[in-house]
Enzyme design. Sequence first.
Site, PDB file in Angstrom:
ATOM      1  CE  LYS A   1      -4.379  -1.922   1.411  1.00  0.00           C
ATOM      2  NZ  LYS A   1      -5.490  -1.981   2.364  1.00  0.00           N
TER       3      LYS A   1
ATOM      4  NE  ARG B   1      -7.523  -8.729   0.346  1.00  0.00           N
ATOM      5  CZ  ARG B   1      -7.184  -7.967  -0.695  1.00  0.00           C
ATOM      6  NH1 ARG B   1      -6.196  -7.077  -0.567  1.00  0.00           N
ATOM      7  NH2 ARG B   1      -7.805  -8.094  -1.846  1.00  0.00           N
TER       8      ARG B   1
END
Length: 294
Positions: free
Chosen positions: A227, A268
């Site tokens: 991210k 995840r």
Amino acid sequence: MSVERRPRREVSGLPSWGRCAVMGVVNVTPDSFSDGGRFFDTAAAVKHGMDLVGRGADLVDVGGESTRPGASRVDEDEELRRVLPVVRGLVGEGVVVSVDTMRAVVAERAVAAGARLVNDVSGGWADERMIPVVANAGVPYVVMHWRGQSAGMNSRAVYGDVVSEVIQELRVALDRAAEGGIALDRVVVDPGLGFAKEAAHDLALVGALGRLGRELDLPMLVAASRKRFLGRVLAGRPDTAPPPARERDAATAAVTALAAGDGAWAVRVHEVRASADAVRVAHEVRRATAEGAQ
């Protein structure tokens, strides 16, 4: 690394892995921020899911809609076309499959195809039918912290105390899920890293995972993989371009180790091997620490 003060919480309806689980990501989209459509074809997506399992994934999360900042939504028929064949293919190979969707119809049909977990990044806010559908299906459900669709979420990244506000807003979403008939022993929470958050907010939440786990008292999914906030950390300076998403896997594994150390139920991730190693090391450190304290 903090020491777990209570037994790890399991999720009813899913296997017990005895440690932080690793959820591999299969993006069946042409515009993923992470892999740029490399697995848009059904056969390629199924093969990629199987490769992730081979590298150490415990379950695989299949999504057909990009939720990167600024992304536009696809229509329901297109999301179904992308997701269902991949879910069926992986379930047919014995994989534990999660479906990543904000749409009740997609969740319902994916569960009918064998998906065992619904991962809703909207936490039940995007589709009013989602909570009753999940309650009726009796499957586990991920409730993520969410402040609105991807197209406008950057403007909502305004907090006084990000940790307290995320906890408070998640409690509201959890109450809605419980009132709608979803059993809390089937609920997982997700602090929503990268969703309506700046890098400083994400880093504060990573640093407070232990507090989030204690105050919400539910299993937690941590989804930091590749991210933007990791890119900002690796860039080092505001005027330096962050590295591409696929060059953030070592940083992702660092967050995995922190999350596992703080008792996360699962992480995840896009690149599985390093995170699978990280959760196993964290598990053994925690076990040795607990034995040493006796």
